[in-house]
Design a protein around this motif. Sequence first.
Motif, PDB file in Angstrom:
ATOM      1  N   THR A  76      58.377 142.230  30.706  1.00 35.74           N
ATOM      2  CA  THR A  76      57.802 143.562  30.508  1.00 35.74           C
ATOM      3  C   THR A  76      56.823 143.901  31.620  1.00 35.74           C
ATOM      4  O   THR A  76      56.777 145.044  32.098  1.00 35.74           O
ATOM      5  N   GLU A  77      56.052 142.915  32.058  1.00 36.20           N
ATOM      6  CA  GLU A  77      55.126 143.129  33.178  1.00 36.20           C
ATOM      7  C   GLU A  77      55.878 143.548  34.441  1.00 36.20           C
ATOM      8  O   GLU A  77      55.457 144.455  35.160  1.00 36.20           O
ATOM      9  N   VAL A  78      57.007 142.890  34.708  1.00 31.14           N
ATOM     10  CA  VAL A  78      57.809 143.218  35.894  1.00 31.14           C
ATOM     11  C   VAL A  78      58.367 144.629  35.784  1.00 31.14           C
ATOM     12  O   VAL A  78      58.314 145.418  36.739  1.00 31.14           O
ATOM     13  N   PRO A 128      49.710 139.748  46.362  1.00 28.95           N
ATOM     14  CA  PRO A 128      49.327 141.165  46.250  1.00 28.95           C
ATOM     15  C   PRO A 128      50.138 141.872  45.175  1.00 28.95           C
ATOM     16  O   PRO A 128      51.218 141.430  44.796  1.00 28.95           O
ATOM     17  N   ASN A 129      49.616 142.998  44.706  1.00 32.05           N
ATOM     18  CA  ASN A 129      50.323 143.793  43.699  1.00 32.05           C
ATOM     19  C   ASN A 129      51.531 144.507  44.279  1.00 32.05           C
ATOM     20  O   ASN A 129      52.486 144.777  43.577  1.00 32.05           O
ATOM     21  N   ASN A 180      57.291 148.596  38.075  1.00 34.17           N
ATOM     22  CA  ASN A 180      58.177 149.615  38.649  1.00 34.17           C
ATOM     23  C   ASN A 180      58.363 149.439  40.164  1.00 34.17           C
ATOM     24  O   ASN A 180      58.394 150.416  40.901  1.00 34.17           O
ATOM     25  N   GLN A 181      58.479 148.201  40.609  1.00 30.83           N
ATOM     26  CA  GLN A 181      58.678 147.920  42.025  1.00 30.83           C
ATOM     27  C   GLN A 181      60.116 147.543  42.348  1.00 30.83           C
ATOM     28  O   GLN A 181      60.479 147.448  43.511  1.00 30.83           O
ATOM     29  N   HIS A 182      60.911 147.304  41.337  1.00 31.45           N
ATOM     30  CA  HIS A 182      62.276 146.834  41.528  1.00 31.45           C
ATOM     31  C   HIS A 182      63.204 147.666  40.667  1.00 31.45           C
ATOM     32  O   HIS A 182      62.785 148.297  39.707  1.00 31.45           O
TER      33      HIS A 182
END
Length: 90
Positions: free
Chosen positions: A75-77, A39-40, A81-83
């Motif tokens: 860059t995707e990580v 999941p996203n 903006n989850q971490h």
Amino acid sequence: GVPLVTEPQEVRAQPARATVAEGYQLVISDLERARNLLPNTYRAPEYVSRSAAAALLARVYLYMGRWSEAASFATEVIAANQHRLLTSQE
């Protein structure tokens, strides 16, 4: 390289060693598949997300010296903006 065992084997099986390139390719294909299935969103601490697989892909490509792929996945990580990065006080 190490033996790449992806199917059940007999107890006394002695699979041949794969090349380092084959080992990396298996890791990359597994992580790409996981990235498409995960999941996203991230639900801490027991679940992983698409960006976790992307972070691992970034690290694998970094170890391989494939800088543009490493930068792309990192860059995707960051964009997800989850971490957050830990500060020196943590």
